[in-house]
Design a protein around this motif. Structure first.
Motif, mmCIF file in Angstrom:
data_model
loop_
_atom_site.group_PDB
_atom_site.id
_atom_site.type_symbol
_atom_site.label_atom_id
_atom_site.label_comp_id
_atom_site.label_asym_id
_atom_site.label_seq_id
_atom_site.Cartn_x
_atom_site.Cartn_y
_atom_site.Cartn_z
ATOM 1 N N UNK A 185 5.240 19.254 -25.560
ATOM 2 C CA UNK A 185 5.986 18.065 -25.958
ATOM 3 C C UNK A 185 5.993 17.007 -24.859
ATOM 4 N N UNK A 186 6.141 17.455 -23.631
ATOM 5 C CA UNK A 186 6.134 16.501 -22.531
ATOM 6 C C UNK A 186 4.815 15.745 -22.506
ATOM 7 N N UNK A 187 3.727 16.499 -22.686
ATOM 8 C CA UNK A 187 2.422 15.852 -22.709
ATOM 9 C C UNK A 187 2.341 14.812 -23.825
ATOM 10 N N UNK A 188 2.755 15.259 -25.016
ATOM 11 C CA UNK A 188 2.740 14.345 -26.167
ATOM 12 C C UNK A 188 3.572 13.111 -25.890
ATOM 13 N N UNK A 189 4.749 13.376 -25.346
ATOM 14 C CA UNK A 189 5.689 12.301 -25.125
ATOM 15 C C UNK A 189 5.141 11.309 -24.108
ATOM 16 N N UNK A 195 9.852 31.853 -22.438
ATOM 17 C CA UNK A 195 8.445 31.489 -22.241
ATOM 18 C C UNK A 195 7.967 30.552 -23.350
ATOM 19 N N UNK A 196 8.295 30.913 -24.566
ATOM 20 C CA UNK A 196 7.854 30.095 -25.696
ATOM 21 C C UNK A 196 8.437 28.694 -25.640
ATOM 22 N N UNK A 197 9.699 28.624 -25.245
ATOM 23 C CA UNK A 197 10.318 27.312 -25.125
ATOM 24 C C UNK A 197 9.630 26.493 -24.054
ATOM 25 N N UNK A 198 9.302 27.143 -22.973
ATOM 26 C CA UNK A 198 8.633 26.439 -21.877
ATOM 27 C C UNK A 198 7.272 25.922 -22.321
ATOM 28 N N UNK A 199 6.570 26.750 -23.079
ATOM 29 C CA UNK A 199 5.274 26.324 -23.607
ATOM 30 C C UNK A 199 5.454 25.124 -24.530
ATOM 31 N N UNK A 200 6.434 25.232 -25.392
ATOM 32 C CA UNK A 200 6.705 24.156 -26.344
ATOM 33 C C UNK A 200 7.046 22.875 -25.590
ATOM 34 N N UNK A 201 7.900 23.024 -24.592
ATOM 35 C CA UNK A 201 8.302 21.866 -23.797
ATOM 36 C C UNK A 201 7.106 21.264 -23.071
ATOM 37 N N UNK A 202 6.240 22.145 -22.576
ATOM 38 C CA UNK A 202 5.047 21.668 -21.886
ATOM 39 C C UNK A 202 4.220 20.775 -22.812
#
Lengths: 153, 153
Positions: free
Chosen positions: A17-21, A8-15
């Motif tokens: 990061x994707x936005x930032x990216x 879950x935490x990774x998914x949140x982090x990825x979410x």
DNA sequence: TATTGTTATACTCTATAACTATA
DNA sequence: TATAGTTATAGAGTATAACAATA
């Protein structure tokens, strides 16, 4: 029992990061994320009314007015007459708008491929299926009215 | 060659759904996502200055002032005197704030476990590793100044 | 001189409600 | 009467710049 929180935490982090990216990717085009989103939907739907955009973006028609105003001022879209309905306007991409969305498509593919570079076919399939399952469950959770976790007063 | 876009699209979809779901979860507490985020950081960091919060949230100190104002008005946090530095304030959770963050912890665990319910240990490990790799690559992309995709004019 | 938090100002996204012009 | 888009108004998040109090 343990092991689900990391996912879950990774998914949140990825979410995040994707936005930032993605935001990073469009810095310089003068586009905010809302305007980018509208442009993307316009690319997917083709020329359409502001009502249709409001539905696609899940915002009010009034909101679309503002976004289209800004994108029109920036030269990304044009308001055209609707052939059959004189109340409606047909929002269409200009040449600049089309160039920008084409750029978005390329950027999306670039990021997507870098993200899983080196993963084999089977690996990708497995991962896709897992993410499918997770997305499905999230859909369920969002649509199911949360059964009240008894959030206190 | 094909197969990476589905993964990316699913991740994007999941990113949006997680946001929706979390927002859903806190509807009723009267908290917006920005305020929720601040509360969460406060929970993680413990009592801290607004400067520290500004860094943690990656926003300006001015922004933190507004968020803390709102949270204070809602009874979630308190501004206390900093013991060593009379310029600074120490933002701390009230009882209501603590109850709310405890609720957030529970909600996060609930969602997290439902997300991957039924996945075996090995399965979870594999998925975690994949997501680790993806997060790592995203970090790289965000930090690497995009090598200019030649976005035209 | 540098730092903490604030006031002042402004822009963007978003929403609701009332209005115009069509349908 | 209902629909498409607009004006009017308002609130939240965010930013920069200038300023006060303190280090």
């Amino acid at each position: 029992m343990a092991g689900h929180l990391p996912v879950f935490d990774r998914l949140l982090e990825i979410a995040l990061l994707i936005q930032e990216d993605l935001a990073n990717f469009f810095t310089g085009t003068g586009l905010t994320s809302s305007r980018t989103h509208l442009l993307w939907e316009l690319h997917r739907l083709g020329p359409c009314t502001q009502q249709a955009l409001a539905s696609a973006l899940n915002v009010t028609p009034r909101n679309v007015t503002g976004l289209v105003d800004a994108l029109e001022a920036g030269g990304f879209v044009e308001r055209r007459l609707h052939p059959n309905d004189r109340r409606a306007t047909l929002v269409t991409l200009t040449e600049l708008g089309s160039k920008t969305t084409a750029e978005m498509v390329r950027g999306r593919e670039l990021i997507a491929s870098q993200l899983v570079a080196g993963f084999g076919e089977d690996h990708l399939d497995r991962l896709s299926r897992d993410l499918d399952a997770i997305a499905y469950r999230l859909h369920e959770m969002v649509n199911t009215e949360r059964p009240s976790t008894d959030a206190t007063a």
